[in-house]
Structures are given as structure tokens and as C-alpha cells.
Scaffold this active site. Structure first.
Site, PDB file in Angstrom:
ATOM      1  N   LYS A 155       0.847  -1.207   0.015  1.00 15.57           N
ATOM      2  CA  LYS A 155      -0.014  -0.126   0.042  1.00 15.57           C
ATOM      3  C   LYS A 155       0.876   1.201   0.040  1.00 15.57           C
ATOM      4  CE  LYS A 155      -3.845   2.160   2.614  1.00 15.57           C
ATOM      5  NZ  LYS A 155      -4.885   1.915   3.896  1.00 15.57           N
ATOM      6  N   SER A 183      -9.996   2.407   2.841  1.00 19.40           N
ATOM      7  CA  SER A 183      -9.117   3.131   1.986  1.00 19.40           C
ATOM      8  C   SER A 183      -7.862   2.015   1.279  1.00 19.40           C
ATOM      9  CB  SER A 183      -8.087   4.079   2.830  1.00 19.40           C
ATOM     10  OG  SER A 183      -7.290   3.262   3.545  1.00 19.40           O
ATOM     11  N   SER A 196     -10.122   0.157   7.225  1.00 19.72           N
ATOM     12  CA  SER A 196      -9.716   0.391   5.692  1.00 19.72           C
ATOM     13  C   SER A 196      -8.948  -1.055   5.308  1.00 19.72           C
ATOM     14  CB  SER A 196      -8.390   1.216   5.575  1.00 19.72           C
ATOM     15  OG  SER A 196      -9.313   2.525   5.592  1.00 19.72           O
TER      16      SER A 196
END
Ligand code: GLN
Length: 493
Positions: free
Chosen positions: A78, A159, A183
Site C-alpha cells: 500500500k 482506503s 480500511s
């Protein structure tokens, strides 16, 4: 023959060890899959050279009898994790071009364990969002489609939307995520994969771009529970560079994985049966209850009385911490600088922040600054801190009558891109089931449990006591074995 990209973390590790294929072949297959799937916008930066170098090192290690726990496993990282020499933007234009000269502890641990990096995964800007639409680099498109013949592009959740889409589309066997208020879990549920947020403090936050420091936790997203256990083991561990890191040994989660949860008491919190949630969510939850009972658990109804305050509490505390954390993006230290023709330093700060931050980030900074302001601190931030303590106490009390909790992960299946982006409150409501465990710092996992009427995945959440990731994973495995979730998106990308 199964394609190499059909193999997840454990299968790649074992296949390389057993000589079924080389790490190089596996990495090449994944690198090609990443290139082919660019239309999903899951990766903001591709790093095939990193994945291939790690693969070559894995093949050499095998020849020398020196394989590591993740030799042969290429991962997506990420973009909230700082990666040495590789652009790290946290999904924000304000960090465009920022190449850290250091590696986050979590990514460093994964690489030390032999993993390679396929690239940096798209995400909501500074991890603020539930759909990946707040990214400064464009929304990620979920690999899933509704079965109604409509072609509406769907949100992968957020997210960690890039992580979710990449794992579900089988362009990465696993990925890192971060979870501040859901998330990891919500995007995992939206795309039919597994993800676990460990106890706060298990994974070092060092080198992870800070959103809300008292809530942020890294964790893995992968195709099944075992893969999550393997990755979490490599990611966790004490780090003196993070003052909230837990100085505890990392348990052997994979070796102790067992779907036998005989005698465990699983609580069903009655406050999570909220109005307006589609019936299908309730039905999947009921099936989950049956599965855990079948696995030997005793089901008990429990109460978490302050649940309804969790979301408003989160949306005070998280923006407050964010407004402070994001003060460092001033055009001087990192990434973007916008220098107006006229004016001085203050004008440069303002122009940089106006140009570099997107609307959701600006909204959070304003909310956070407001709730921390001298006139409103007691009414909002201080009050929210007290309510947070009550929410944590709810969980402490509930553990007197049960060992785990089972709830839905999210109040809906994936929605279409654009469907909620104009209404921040509707978007925030997505986190209703995820946020309480975040406020209490507890381990929580989402596992896929079935499909809704439109053919979209639904997830179940298991919440555990602090440090009890093992039982969370075990209950996850018990559900996984019974749910028999094999659905996967048809490759249209
Ligand atoms: N969706 C939540 C938010 O926007 C949670 C995000 C997260 O966990 N990073 O704040």
C-alpha cells in the site's frame, strides 16, 4: 495446469520450496498480470525489478538451502508505506515525487523475510475514505461487477482499495493494508478476500505515513486466512522506533491455525442489528452464527451499549489527529511546493496545501482543527476521548461472557463509483461495524462469507480480545471452511 497467479502466499512459498516452479517464474507471471490489469488502476507505481530481484534471491536461497519464510512471494505494498527509493505518496498529490531514503519497518520485515515488491498500491488520500475515490491518482475499479448486466464500475472499498482490487483480481498473491477505522476489513469484504487488523501495537507504525496515530495499524490482505496468518507473522514484532510498538514475541499464528473452536463463546452484539441494513447482511450473519456453532462454538447474545457513539467519536478523534499529523506537509520538507509569484513563506504554505490536498483531506483538517480549537476542545475532542474510553470498557465487559464477537463487516456490499462520493455522511456510515474495534485497539478480521443477490461478496467480521489474533484467525478459518467461498470476478480487465 493452474496458472501461477492462481497461487496465493502459502502455495507460492511451498511450490518454490518443493521445486514445482522457480520464484522467477512466479514473479514473472505476477509482473505480467500487473501490466495486463492496468485498467483497474490498482497500482500507482510498478516495481517489477524489485519483485524479480527478490525472486532471483529466493531461487539462489533454495539452491543454498537457505529459504526464508516468504521466499518466492511477490507482494503489493500500500502506498502509505514508505519504501526506500520508490515513490511513496499516501495517495496524495502533495507527496508526488517523494522518494523516501528509508524503508518502513513493516515493508522492511517483509523484504527481510524474502518477499519481493510488485509495486505501490493505490489508496484513498492519506487513507481517508471508504471507496478509494479520494485518491489523488484516480479511483481504483473493483474487479467485480454486478450480475444485473449493468456495467457500473464498482468501488473496491477503501482506503486500502488498491490492495483489495489487486488481491481479488489475482495480480498480487497478497498485499499490505492499513486500518484506522476499517480500511483493511471493509475493502476485503467488498472484494471477497480476507484481511486482518491486528491488536494496536503489533505492527510498527514507523515509516507508515500517519493518519490518526492512536488508531493506525498495518495488517495483511490475502486470499485466505492462512495467507493472512503467514503475512501477519512476518509483519509483526517489536520496534524501538515506534513508541507504541508492543514489546512482545510474535506468536506462531500459522503453525497454530486450527478451525476447531470447540468451547469458545462467540458473542453476537445486539446493537449491531441496526435499521436500514439490507436483509441479506442479516442472513449472512445468521449463517455465520450457524457455522461457528457447527465448529463447536457456544453462541451468546451480548451488549455493547455505547456502539452508537462509535462513529461520531471516530469522526472527531481521527480528524483531530490527522489535522496535527498533516501539518508537516508545508512545501518545505516533502514533495510538492507551490511558490506563488508574489508573497512570502505563509503564501507558499497556503498555495502548496491548497493545491496538494484533495477535498476530503481538507474537510478532515478543518474538522480536526475545529474540534481541537481552544473554544471547542472540551465540547468535542475531550468528550470524544471520554466516550472512546467507554467504548473500550464495553469490550472489556463483554469479554466476561464471551471470547470472540461475530458481526457483519460492512452494512452493504460494494457500491458503484460515484454513488456515495457526494455525501460524506453516507460514506462515513460504511464504517459503522468496523470502527468500534479500532477505537478499542482490538484485533479484527474480515472473511468472505457469501454473495448477495447481485452476485457481490459479503464479509463477516470477527473481533477478538487484545493480543488474541490466534482465536480470531481460527474462527476465521472455521467460517472459511464452511462458507466454501470460491467465487471470483471474471477477468474483463
Ligand atoms: N473509512 C474510514 C475513514 O475514512 C477509515 C479509513 C481507514 O481505516 N484508514 O476514515
Amino acid at each position: 495446469m493452474t496458472a501461477l497467479t492462481d497461487l496465493g502466499v502459502a502455495a507460492l512459498r511451498d511450490g518454490v520450496r518443493d521445486g514445482a516452479f522457480s520464484a522467477r517464474e512466479a514473479a514473472e507471471a505476477y509482473v505480467a498480470a500487473v501490466e495486463k490489469a492496468r485498467g483497474l488502476n490498482a497500482f500507482v507505481v510498478e516495481t517489477p525489478e524489485h519483485a524479480l530481484a527478490a525472486a532471483d534471491a529466493a531461487d539462489a536461497a533454495r539452491a543454498n538451502g537457505a529459504l526464508k519464510p516468504l521466499s518466492g512471494v511477490p507482494l503489493g505494498i500500500k502506498d502509505l508505506f514508505c519504501t526506500e527509493g520508490v515513490q511513496s505518496t499516501a495517495g496524495s498529490r502533495i507527496l508526488e515525487g517523494f522518494r523516501p531514503n528509508y524503508e518502513s519497518t513493516v515493508s522492511a520485515k517483509l523484504f527481510e523475510a524474502g518477499a519481493g515488491m510488485l509495486g505501490k498500491l493505490n489508496m484513498d488520500e492519506f487513507a481517508m475514505g471508504s471507496s478509494n475515490e479520494t485518491s489523488g491518482y484516480g479511483a481504483v475499479i473493483s474487479p467485480w461487477k454486478r450480475n444485473d448486466g449493468g456495467n457500473a464500475p464498482l468501488a473496491p472499498g477503501g482506503s486500502s482499495g488498491g490492495s483489495a482490487a489487486a488481491v481479488a483480481a489475482r495480480i498480487a498473491p497478497g498485499a499490505t493494508g492499513t486500518d484506522t477505522g476499517g480500511s483493511i476489513r471493509q475493502p476485503a469484504a467488498f472484494v471477497g478476500i480476507s484481511g486482518i487488523k491486528p491488536t494496536y501495537g503489533r505492527c510498527s507504525r514507523w515509516g507508515i505515513v500517519a493518519f490518526a496515530s492512536s488508531l493506525d495499524q498495518a495488517g495483511p490482505m490475502a486470499r485466505d486466512v492462512r495467507d493472512c496468518a503467514i503475512l501477519l507473522e512476518a509483519m509483526s514484532g517489536f520496534d524501538p522506533k515506534d513508541s507504541t510498538s508492543l514489546d512482545l514475541p510474535v506468536p506462531k499464528w500459522e503453525a497454530n491455525l486450527s478451525a476447531d473452536i470447540k468451547g469458545k463463546r462467540v458473542g453476537i452484539p445486539k446493537e449491531y442489528r441496526i435499521d436500514g441494513v439490507p436483509e441479506e447482511i442479516g442472513r449472512v450473519w445468521d449463517r455465520g452464527i450457524d457455522w461457528l456453532e457447527d465448529a463447536g462454538a457456544e453462541i451468546v447474545e451480548v451488549s455493547l451499549p455505547h456502539t452508537k457513539y462509535a462513529l461520531p467519536t471516530y469522526y472527531i478523534i481521527a480528524p483531530a489527529e490527522a489535522s496535527s499529523n498533516l501539518a508537516r506537509y508545508d512545501g518545505v520538507r516533502y514533495g510538492l511546493r507551490v511558490q506563488p509569484d508574489q508573497g512570502g513563506l505563509q503564501d507558499m504554505y497556503e498555495a502548496t496545501r491548497a493545491a496538494g490536498f484533495g477535498p476530503e483531506v481538507k474537510r478532515r483538517i478543518m474538522i480536526g482543527t475545529y474540534v481541537l480549537s481552544a473554544g471547542f476542545y472540551d465540547a468535542y475532542f475531550n468528550r470524544a476521548q471520554k466516550v472512546r474510553a467507554l467504548i473500550a470498557r464495553d469490550f472489556e465487559r463483554v469479554w466476561e461472557s464471551c471470547d470472540l464477537l461475530l458481526t457483519p463487516t460492512a452494512p452493504s456490499a460494494a457500491f458503484a463509483l460515484g454513488e456515495k462520493s457526494a455525501d460524506p455522511i453516507a460514506m462515513y456510515l460504511n464504517d459503522v461495524f468496523a470502527v468500534p474495534a479500532s477505537l478499542a485497539g482490538l484485533p479484527a478480521m474480515s472473511v468472505p462469507a457469501g454473495l448477495d443477490g447481485q452476485g457481490l461478496p459479503l464479509g463477516l467480521q470477527i473481533v477478538g480480545k487484545a493480543l488474541d489474533e490466534q482465536n480470531v484467525l481460527n474462527a476465521g478459518l472455521a467460517i472459511e471452511e464452511r462458507a466454501g467461498f470460491t467465487a471470483r470476478p471474471e477477468a474483463w480487465w
